[in-house]
Scaffold this active site. Structure first.
Site: not given
Ligand code: HOZ
Length: 442
Positions: A155, A250, A278
């Protein structure tokens, strides 16, 4: 009744959260600002949070939770750490946004460039999605090629071309490809299974001279937590070099979480471009993409690749990120983090085994995950074979006991420096009871 929820659970008092959710659902899709927060997969009510301190959260009904989500990764120092709060107060007193260069950007950029071997120069943006979109544009411009390769279950935010077979909320909600993304936009996205160099070689054989870049989470963190197998990242580097494609890490999740300097330092594999988010914003919205100077100088205004942002490099986010990195730089921080995560996952494995429940755990730095699966779990197909009903029962039993985990088997967990050994011990005791509940499922 949802499958797997037919064993008794003590209902949490969530009266105010339920009322807020009813109201929120009328005003926002699903009542949330991001799908992963909705507790859809676990068929529950998301607690509405009022405050966080250290490793703990408190909800609108006064329930207290030991938090293993950490705002999905940024809060590596825990909630409201005094060093970050002080830096924020100082920055806010001077003004919240200028849309002009500041010294804070220079200080944070220097800290990041000094830590990550793959970054000589970077551009600040506001979210991981934005960092990835911009890095891909740059990779396409630099190579003159159009295709990109991503891994199944990876993702990389919600940009159109990357929502195919994606992890995180996309996997949680079982959305194979999002409506609204024209097929023409994803035709240029090639996919391969994570941790599988021979499948990758096949993809390169077919598309090699058309691939601008391979983008990878060096430790997969959006299909649960799946570390790279031996030689996988090195193999990626080698095949990209052989075919003239750029390698993009990433590191939005892994940056400053699996080591000082991220996965690229931990595994000694240097990508051409890196995406961060983050932790570098210390709990405020900040992200970045960076790489070799010659590549980054193709970005406007040095070069022609256009990318911009009103709130990019926001002084509050820069101040919070800088204070966070300064705390992480202290000797022993990552050792302590690693130790806590290992204590947690080893303990989970032992408690599950004692209850007769199959569980496969992984931990890298402050990132961890577990699958209700005999293991090994090496890729998205393996992750999807883990039992969702068991996860639901475990998750709910933990929440009832005041342990706040990500509400999906396709998410990783986050340990912070605010988690004490006694917190881990208490978690394991509760996990033992939750596994017993899982073991009693028919
Ligand atoms: N990237 C975050 C962990 N999978 C999720 C944050 C979000 O989509 O709110």
């Amino acid at each position: 009744m949802h499958p797997g929820l037919d064993c008794p659970v003590m209902p949490l008092p969530l009266t105010r959260s339920k009322a807020l959710l009813r109201r929120a659902r009328k005003l926002m899709p699903g009542g949330v600002s991001s799908p992963v927060r909705a507790h859809t997969q676990v068929a529950g009510t998301p607690p509405f949070i009022v405050r966080g301190r250290g490793a703990y959260l408190e909800d609108a009904d006064g329930n207290r939770y030991l938090d293993y989500v950490g705002s999905w990764g940024p809060l590596i120092l825990g909630h409201a750490p005094p060093v970050v709060m002080r830096a924020l107060r100082r920055a806010a007193a001077a003004g919240t946004s200028f849309g002009a260069p500041t010294e804070l950007e220079v200080l944070l950029a220097a800290k990041i460039c000094g830590a990550l071997p793959g970054i000589e120069q970077l551009r600040f943006v506001c979210s991981g999605t934005e960092a990835v979109m911009s890095a891909l544009r740059l990779a396409r411009a630099a190579t003159g090629r159009s295709r990109i390769l991503k891994f199944e279950g990876g993702y990389h935010g919600h940009a159109d071309a990357l929502l195919l077979e994606a992890g995180s909320g996309v996997a949680t909600l079982g959305i194979p490809a999002s409506p609204g993304v024209p097929e023409a936009f994803t035709r240029l996205t090639v996919q391969a299974p994570y941790n599988d160099l021979s499948a990758l070689a096949g993809a390169f054989k077919r598309y090699g001279d058309e691939l601008a870049a391979v983008i990878v989470e060096p430790v997969a963190g959006n299909m649960g937590c799946i570390p790279p197998g031996p030689g996988f990242l090195e193999g990626l580097r080698e095949i990209c070099d052989r075919h003239g494609a750029l390698l993009i890490f990433d590191e939005v999740m892994t940056g400053f979480r699996v080591a000082w300097g991220g996965a690229q330092r931990r595994y000694s594999v240097t990508p051409d471009l890196t995406c961060l988010g983050k932790i570098i914003g210390g709990g405020l919205p900040a992200a970045a993409y960076g790489g070799r100077r010659a590549l980054m100088e193709q970005v406007a205004p040095s070069g022609p690749v256009y990318q911009a942002g009103t709130l990019a490099g926001n002084p509050l986010a820069m101040a919070a990120g800088l204070a966070t990195l300064e705390a992480l730089e202290k000797p022993g921080a990552y050792k302590r983090l690693e130790r806590r995560s290992a204590e947690l996952t080893q303990g989970l494995q032992e408690r599950a085994a004692a209850a007769g429940v199959e569980l496969c755990c992984a931990a890298v730095g402050g990132l961890f995950g577990f699958f209700f699966h005999e293991g090994p779990v090496r890729n998205f197909d393996d992750a999807r074979r883990a039992d969702p009903a068991r996860f639901r029962v475990f998750f709910r039993a933990m929440l009832e006991q005041g342990v706040y985990l990500a509400p999906s088997p396709f998410e990783a967990g986050f340990v912070s420096l605010a988690h004490r050994r006694s917190d881990i011990r208490a978690t394991l005791e509760k996990a033992g009871r939750a596994f017993e509940k899982v073991a009693r499922m028919r």
